[in-house]
Structure formats: C-alpha cells, structure tokens
Design a protein around this motif. Sequence first.
Motif, mmCIF file in Angstrom:
data_model
loop_
_atom_site.group_PDB
_atom_site.id
_atom_site.type_symbol
_atom_site.label_atom_id
_atom_site.label_comp_id
_atom_site.label_asym_id
_atom_site.label_seq_id
_atom_site.Cartn_x
_atom_site.Cartn_y
_atom_site.Cartn_z
ATOM 1 N N ASN A 15 47.690 41.636 35.980
ATOM 2 C CA ASN A 15 47.452 42.827 35.164
ATOM 3 C C ASN A 15 47.672 44.120 35.945
ATOM 4 O O ASN A 15 46.785 44.940 36.095
ATOM 5 N N GLU A 16 48.853 44.264 36.472
ATOM 6 C CA GLU A 16 49.163 45.449 37.271
ATOM 7 C C GLU A 16 50.284 46.266 36.633
ATOM 8 O O GLU A 16 50.994 46.995 37.322
ATOM 9 N N ALA A 17 50.458 46.156 35.333
ATOM 10 C CA ALA A 17 51.585 46.823 34.667
ATOM 11 C C ALA A 17 51.674 48.298 35.047
ATOM 12 O O ALA A 17 52.749 48.821 35.328
ATOM 13 N N ASP A 44 53.694 36.821 38.988
ATOM 14 C CA ASP A 44 52.821 37.202 37.881
ATOM 15 C C ASP A 44 51.774 36.113 37.710
ATOM 16 O O ASP A 44 52.055 35.019 37.255
ATOM 17 N N ASP A 45 50.549 36.430 38.117
ATOM 18 C CA ASP A 45 49.477 35.439 38.147
ATOM 19 C C ASP A 45 48.722 35.451 36.822
ATOM 20 O O ASP A 45 47.587 35.884 36.733
ATOM 21 N N GLY A 46 49.392 34.980 35.775
ATOM 22 C CA GLY A 46 48.753 34.887 34.470
ATOM 23 C C GLY A 46 48.258 36.212 33.928
ATOM 24 O O GLY A 46 47.150 36.290 33.402
ATOM 25 N N ALA A 97 49.613 44.703 44.836
ATOM 26 C CA ALA A 97 50.394 45.515 43.906
ATOM 27 C C ALA A 97 49.733 46.845 43.612
ATOM 28 O O ALA A 97 50.321 47.704 42.964
ATOM 29 N N ASP A 98 48.499 47.035 44.051
ATOM 30 C CA ASP A 98 47.734 48.194 43.578
ATOM 31 C C ASP A 98 47.881 49.417 44.485
ATOM 32 O O ASP A 98 47.103 50.357 44.378
ATOM 33 N N LEU A 99 48.852 49.373 45.393
ATOM 34 C CA LEU A 99 49.147 50.503 46.283
ATOM 35 C C LEU A 99 48.032 50.780 47.283
ATOM 36 O O LEU A 99 47.994 51.838 47.903
ATOM 37 N N GLN A 100 47.111 49.820 47.430
ATOM 38 C CA GLN A 100 46.120 49.966 48.495
ATOM 39 C C GLN A 100 46.781 49.703 49.845
ATOM 40 O O GLN A 100 46.312 50.167 50.870
ATOM 41 N N HIS A 101 47.846 48.941 49.803
ATOM 42 C CA HIS A 101 48.615 48.675 51.016
ATOM 43 C C HIS A 101 49.836 49.586 51.011
ATOM 44 O O HIS A 101 50.768 49.357 50.253
ATOM 45 N N GLY A 206 40.300 48.483 38.313
ATOM 46 C CA GLY A 206 39.274 48.175 39.308
ATOM 47 C C GLY A 206 39.656 46.945 40.091
ATOM 48 O O GLY A 206 40.610 46.261 39.738
ATOM 49 N N SER A 207 38.918 46.664 41.161
ATOM 50 C CA SER A 207 39.181 45.467 41.938
ATOM 51 C C SER A 207 39.027 44.253 41.030
ATOM 52 O O SER A 207 38.188 44.212 40.148
ATOM 53 N N ARG A 208 39.885 43.269 41.236
ATOM 54 C CA ARG A 208 39.800 42.066 40.414
ATOM 55 C C ARG A 208 38.755 41.107 40.966
ATOM 56 O O ARG A 208 38.631 39.991 40.501
ATOM 57 N N PHE A 209 38.029 41.543 41.967
ATOM 58 C CA PHE A 209 37.057 40.656 42.588
ATOM 59 C C PHE A 209 35.647 41.203 42.454
ATOM 60 O O PHE A 209 35.371 42.325 42.844
ATOM 61 N N ALA A 339 41.174 36.726 47.335
ATOM 62 C CA ALA A 339 41.301 36.830 48.765
ATOM 63 C C ALA A 339 41.044 38.152 49.406
ATOM 64 O O ALA A 339 41.521 38.374 50.477
ATOM 65 N N PRO A 340 40.289 38.976 48.840
ATOM 66 C CA PRO A 340 40.076 40.258 49.510
ATOM 67 C C PRO A 340 39.168 40.039 50.698
ATOM 68 O O PRO A 340 38.773 38.914 50.959
ATOM 69 N N GLU A 341 38.833 41.062 51.421
ATOM 70 C CA GLU A 341 37.853 40.878 52.478
ATOM 71 C C GLU A 341 36.551 40.507 51.797
ATOM 72 O O GLU A 341 36.062 41.287 51.002
#
Length: 342
Positions: A15-17, A44-46, A97-101, A206-209, A339-341
Amino acid sequence: MPGTPTLSIVVPMRNEAKNLGPLHERLRAVLDRVGEPAEIVCVDDGSTDATLDMLRLVRAVDPRVKIVSLSRNFGKEVAIAAGLRYARGDAVVLMDADLQHPPELVERFVELWRQGFEMVFAQRTDRRLDSPLRRWLSKAFYRLFAVMSQTDLPPGAGDFRLMDRKVVDALNLLEERTRFTKGLYSWVGFKQIGVPYEVAERAEGGSRFNLLALWRLAVDGITAFSTLPLRVWSYLGLLVSAVALGYGAFIVVRTLLYGADLPGYPSLIVAIMLLSGVQLVGLGVMGEYVGRIFAEVKHRPLFLVREAVGFDGQPERGPEAAGSREPARLAPSPASSHAPEP
Ligand code: UDP
Ligand code: MG
C-alpha cells in the motif's frame, strides 16, 4: 533492457501507491548518476490500494522498473526474500518504499561496493522519530538478542543495504521459513561495512508495524537464533529440585527435633502456584519452537507470485533463482514477517 543489470534495487511495498511517484523520481536520478545498467524490482506485497496500477504506470515510462506481485500479503521479510530471488544484478540494494531510506545513499553504497565491500549497510544515527517506548523496547531486545544468540547485530542497521551477488546467493540458499532477515545478514558473514545515515520521516501513511507485530518479530528473531529459551528449563528444573530437596531435608530434621505442627498452608499454595506457572511457561516456550518446526517441515513455498512483469527472457542466476513462472520453494512462518527495528 538487454542483458543482465549490474545493479538491482529491491523495494518491498505494501500500500505505497502515494509514495511510488516520488520514490521513482529520486531513484531514477540516482541511477542515472550511478550510470550502471539497473533494474528496480518492486515487490507488491498484497497491496489493497492502487500500488500495482501505479507500478504499471511507472513501468510504462521506465522499463527498468520490474514488478513481482505476490498472491497476498506475506509480510516484509518474505517480500524481501521474493525480491532477492528475482533480482539479477551483480549488486542488490534493498530499500523501503516510504522514502525513509534516502535513495541518494545508494551512490555511496555503490562506491564502497566497487572498493570491494560485499555488504554495505546503512546505520541510522538516531532514532528520534521512534516513540520512547519503541526505542526502549528495541534496546532491550538487542541486548537480549546479543546475550542469547551469539550473533552480533550492528546497532541501527536495518534492511537498507547493498549486497554483492555472492551475499544474495547465500541468502537465497537459506531455506528457513521464519525469516529474521537482520540476523541472517550477520549470519552469512562476508566483508561488511556500515554507512551512517539519518532516517527520514515516513513520506505518506503510517508505519505498517504495530507493537504486536514487533513483538512477533522479536520472538521470531530469538527463536530463530537461540535455543537458550529451550535449554534454560533443565537448569531451572535442577535449581528448583535442589531447593525442594534442601527444604525437604530441613522439614525432616525439624520434625525430628521439634515434632510436627500443621501450619504451612500458605507456603504450600505459593509453591504450587509458582511451580505450575513455571511449568506452563516452559511448555509455552516448547510450543513456540515446536510450532516453528512444524512450519518448517510442512515445506510450503515461502511465497506465491501472481504475476511477474519484466523478467522474461533473462537468464536465471543464483542457486535458487526463481523464474517468472516458478515461485521459490520456501514457506512462510505462520506468525512471522515484517522487519523494522523491533
Ligand atoms: N512492507 C511490506 N509488507 C508488509 C509491511 C511492510 O512490503 O507487510 C513494506 C512497506 O511497504 C515499506 C517497508 O516494508 O516499503 C517498511 O515498512 P514500514 O515503513 O511500514 O516499516 P517501518 O518504517 O516502520 O520499519
Ligand atoms: Mg517506514
């Protein structure tokens, strides 16, 4: 694009459209500067939003963009595994994909890779974007993990990294379903170096975690890299038995010396409750491991691909390389992924 790309960028997305446009914009600029033949493998993870449609649009203007669409949401760890199987580059970069990196760091990665480093990982210099609770939990987890697993996790290192083909092939060989990728990066070894960076704010959404997902990730990490939780029960059992024996001897002697009296109901109840609690915890820990063994022996595929776009006609690479029609053979863990920290 003819031939094999030198550089693969693997991006798991759920969901990163809304982030796709800006991500591609910045990545394209970076790839143009790097100047190597490149591919951007988008997994694309579902997604349930327009991510897949957006991907097709982006691919129409930039054929370097390739799409692996999983049959459902398998979780970030598995999405990464899928991306690594499809990537064909001599060097593979993993990023969110969220531009955090910041994509611009990839240039530095490639530089270090050309200098001979086989794994270049980004190390976040501070976690001020995380809540204090999350920061504290994360610290506690890393300390616990270090004590229990004999595997060193470099502080602040996440999935944002470049890996040489050798490393990717090694990771693709690992058949485990419970994938604690961060531990696997350390486990495979190779010549590694960290690059400090400042993590950016999530561009959109928001974070997916959530905390529960992070807790599962932590349990996955520890069970995948340590058997200490299993073994500790024998020692605890020995200790409790020794105390019980000592206490028994004490009662016998006291009864011989002073005769019998009947108090001791509270201590009895306490002992029963404590010991049954300890036993249940022990059983529960066993259950965690048995459940994971079960997931491993079922040998389900790790992921299923609905569609892979852009990979046709390429030679397969890597020991387990999956073609566009044949998804890889590993299976998902029932409770894992992400897999986030932690
Ligand atoms: N992600 C994914 N599958 C999931 C959850 C997340 O592919 O089930 C992707 C997500 O789209 C993003 C990356 O993993 O590109 C990191 O996710 P997120 O930003 O939510 O995690 P955080 O930044 O909090 O670690
Ligand atoms: Mg993020």
